[in-house]
Write a protein that holds these residues in place. Structure first.
Motif, PDB file in Angstrom:
ATOM      1  N   ALA A 178       4.328   3.703  -7.953  1.00 20.78           N
ATOM      2  CA  ALA A 178       4.086   2.334  -7.501  1.00 20.78           C
ATOM      3  C   ALA A 178       5.095   1.396  -8.152  1.00 20.78           C
ATOM      4  O   ALA A 178       5.572   1.650  -9.261  1.00 20.78           O
ATOM      5  N   GLN A 179       5.421   0.320  -7.445  1.00 18.01           N
ATOM      6  CA  GLN A 179       6.340  -0.700  -7.941  1.00 18.01           C
ATOM      7  C   GLN A 179       5.770  -2.074  -7.630  1.00 18.01           C
ATOM      8  O   GLN A 179       5.004  -2.232  -6.677  1.00 18.01           O
ATOM      9  N   VAL A 200       1.936  -5.194  -5.384  1.00 18.08           N
ATOM     10  CA  VAL A 200       2.102  -3.809  -5.817  1.00 18.08           C
ATOM     11  C   VAL A 200       2.203  -2.935  -4.579  1.00 18.08           C
ATOM     12  O   VAL A 200       1.365  -3.013  -3.675  1.00 18.08           O
ATOM     13  N   TRP A 201       3.225  -2.066  -4.553  1.00 18.78           N
ATOM     14  CA  TRP A 201       3.479  -1.195  -3.416  1.00 18.78           C
ATOM     15  C   TRP A 201       3.480   0.256  -3.866  1.00 18.78           C
ATOM     16  O   TRP A 201       4.041   0.591  -4.903  1.00 18.78           O
ATOM     17  N   LEU A 202       2.877   1.120  -3.067  1.00 15.29           N
ATOM     18  CA  LEU A 202       2.813   2.549  -3.325  1.00 15.29           C
ATOM     19  C   LEU A 202       3.888   3.244  -2.490  1.00 15.29           C
ATOM     20  O   LEU A 202       3.920   3.091  -1.274  1.00 15.29           O
ATOM     21  N   HIS A 203       4.753   4.006  -3.150  1.00  9.20           N
ATOM     22  CA  HIS A 203       5.878   4.677  -2.485  1.00  9.20           C
ATOM     23  C   HIS A 203       5.694   6.188  -2.526  1.00  9.20           C
ATOM     24  O   HIS A 203       5.098   6.727  -3.455  1.00  9.20           O
ATOM     25  N   ASN A 204       6.266   6.887  -1.540  1.00 11.53           N
ATOM     26  CA  ASN A 204       6.373   8.350  -1.491  1.00 11.53           C
ATOM     27  C   ASN A 204       5.045   9.099  -1.470  1.00 11.53           C
ATOM     28  O   ASN A 204       5.025  10.281  -1.796  1.00 11.53           O
ATOM     29  N   GLU A 232      -8.279   0.846 -10.553  1.00 12.68           N
ATOM     30  CA  GLU A 232      -8.736   1.228  -9.221  1.00 12.68           C
ATOM     31  C   GLU A 232      -8.197   0.200  -8.244  1.00 12.68           C
ATOM     32  O   GLU A 232      -8.425  -0.996  -8.397  1.00 12.68           O
ATOM     33  N   CYS A 233      -7.443   0.669  -7.259  1.00 11.52           N
ATOM     34  CA  CYS A 233      -6.777  -0.209  -6.296  1.00 11.52           C
ATOM     35  C   CYS A 233      -7.245   0.113  -4.891  1.00 11.52           C
ATOM     36  O   CYS A 233      -7.434   1.273  -4.546  1.00 11.52           O
ATOM     37  N   GLY A 234      -7.366  -0.914  -4.076  1.00 17.75           N
ATOM     38  CA  GLY A 234      -7.593  -0.715  -2.658  1.00 17.75           C
ATOM     39  C   GLY A 234      -6.262  -0.446  -1.978  1.00 17.75           C
ATOM     40  O   GLY A 234      -5.200  -0.719  -2.529  1.00 17.75           O
ATOM     41  N   LEU A 235      -6.316   0.095  -0.775  1.00 19.06           N
ATOM     42  CA  LEU A 235      -5.107   0.413  -0.006  1.00 19.06           C
ATOM     43  C   LEU A 235      -5.135  -0.316   1.330  1.00 19.06           C
ATOM     44  O   LEU A 235      -6.191  -0.394   1.964  1.00 19.06           O
ATOM     45  N   VAL A 236      -3.995  -0.814   1.758  1.00 14.59           N
ATOM     46  CA  VAL A 236      -3.878  -1.381   3.098  1.00 14.59           C
ATOM     47  C   VAL A 236      -3.349  -0.268   3.995  1.00 14.59           C
ATOM     48  O   VAL A 236      -2.218   0.177   3.840  1.00 14.59           O
ATOM     49  N   LEU A 237      -4.192   0.199   4.921  1.00 17.57           N
ATOM     50  CA  LEU A 237      -3.854   1.342   5.767  1.00 17.57           C
ATOM     51  C   LEU A 237      -3.998   0.998   7.236  1.00 17.57           C
ATOM     52  O   LEU A 237      -4.717   0.069   7.596  1.00 17.57           O
ATOM     53  N   ARG A 253       5.593   6.108   4.509  1.00 16.73           N
ATOM     54  CA  ARG A 253       5.894   4.672   4.449  1.00 16.73           C
ATOM     55  C   ARG A 253       5.335   4.071   3.161  1.00 16.73           C
ATOM     56  O   ARG A 253       4.445   4.649   2.532  1.00 16.73           O
ATOM     57  N   LYS A 254       5.849   2.907   2.759  1.00 20.86           N
ATOM     58  CA  LYS A 254       5.301   2.266   1.574  1.00 20.86           C
ATOM     59  C   LYS A 254       4.046   1.497   1.965  1.00 20.86           C
ATOM     60  O   LYS A 254       3.990   0.891   3.045  1.00 20.86           O
ATOM     61  N   ARG A 255       3.046   1.552   1.094  1.00 19.88           N
ATOM     62  CA  ARG A 255       1.735   0.970   1.380  1.00 19.88           C
ATOM     63  C   ARG A 255       1.372  -0.050   0.312  1.00 19.88           C
ATOM     64  O   ARG A 255       1.591   0.187  -0.873  1.00 19.88           O
TER      65      ARG A 255
END
Length: 171
Positions: free
Chosen positions: A62-63, A69-73, A37-42, A91-93
């Protein structure tokens, strides 16, 4: 007559997950080994768009770059009432994880065949969260085998419930 809600009930409502988006195809295409479970920077407009229930995880992945860790697409459409401060939809988050979890993921991702796939995007206690899966891609025959097992399980459950029904009506 006015009803009052108890604190326990209010807490249960607050703790409930509010699902925004789900990647149903991910469990079909990948063998899920572990979930995080990950939080997101939005930005503000992204949160408003998510609260309207608008997002798509279909092409998401994610990469790990430089220990982050970055979330793509992942597609979060622009907020309709947003102005010039609106966000880019794909955008990548940045994802928020503990250092130990990131180190564990880094070690696993260096092995071949592993990837990070988002399974769900939801709100928990007012915060946007992503359920991220450490997964290995399935081959085509694995997908067919999984579908066959699922169909067999469904048929046996159907046959057992029919036998129970017959037993109840005859006895």
């Amino acid at each position: 007559m006015k009803t009052t809600r108890t604190k326990a009930k209010a807490k249960d409502d607050k703790d409930a997950r509010k699902l925004v988006a789900q990647n149903k195809k991910a469990r079909h295409d990948y063998e899920v080994l572990d979930t995080f479970e990950c939080g997101l920077v939005l930005t503000g407009t992204e949160v408003k768009s998510l609260r309207q229930g608008r997002a798509s995880l279909v092409d998401g992945f994610a990469q790990i770059d430089n220990g982050e860790v970055w979330l793509h697409n992942v597609h979060i459409p622009e907020y309709a009432q947003g102005t010039w401060t609106n966000h880019a939809a794909r955008r990548k988050r940045k994802l928020l994880l503990h250092r130990g979890e990131i180190d564990k993921l880094t070690g696993k991702l260096q092995e071949t065949g592993f990837t990070l796939v988002p399974l769900q995007l939801y709100f928990y206690r007012g915060r946007a969260k992503v359920e991220l899966a450490l997964a290995r891609g399935k081959k085509e025959y694995d997908k067919r085998q999984t579908l066959r097992e699922k169909q067999d399980r469904r048929e046996t459950d159907r046959a057992m419930s029919a036998a129970r029904r017959r037993q109840r009506t005859s006895g």
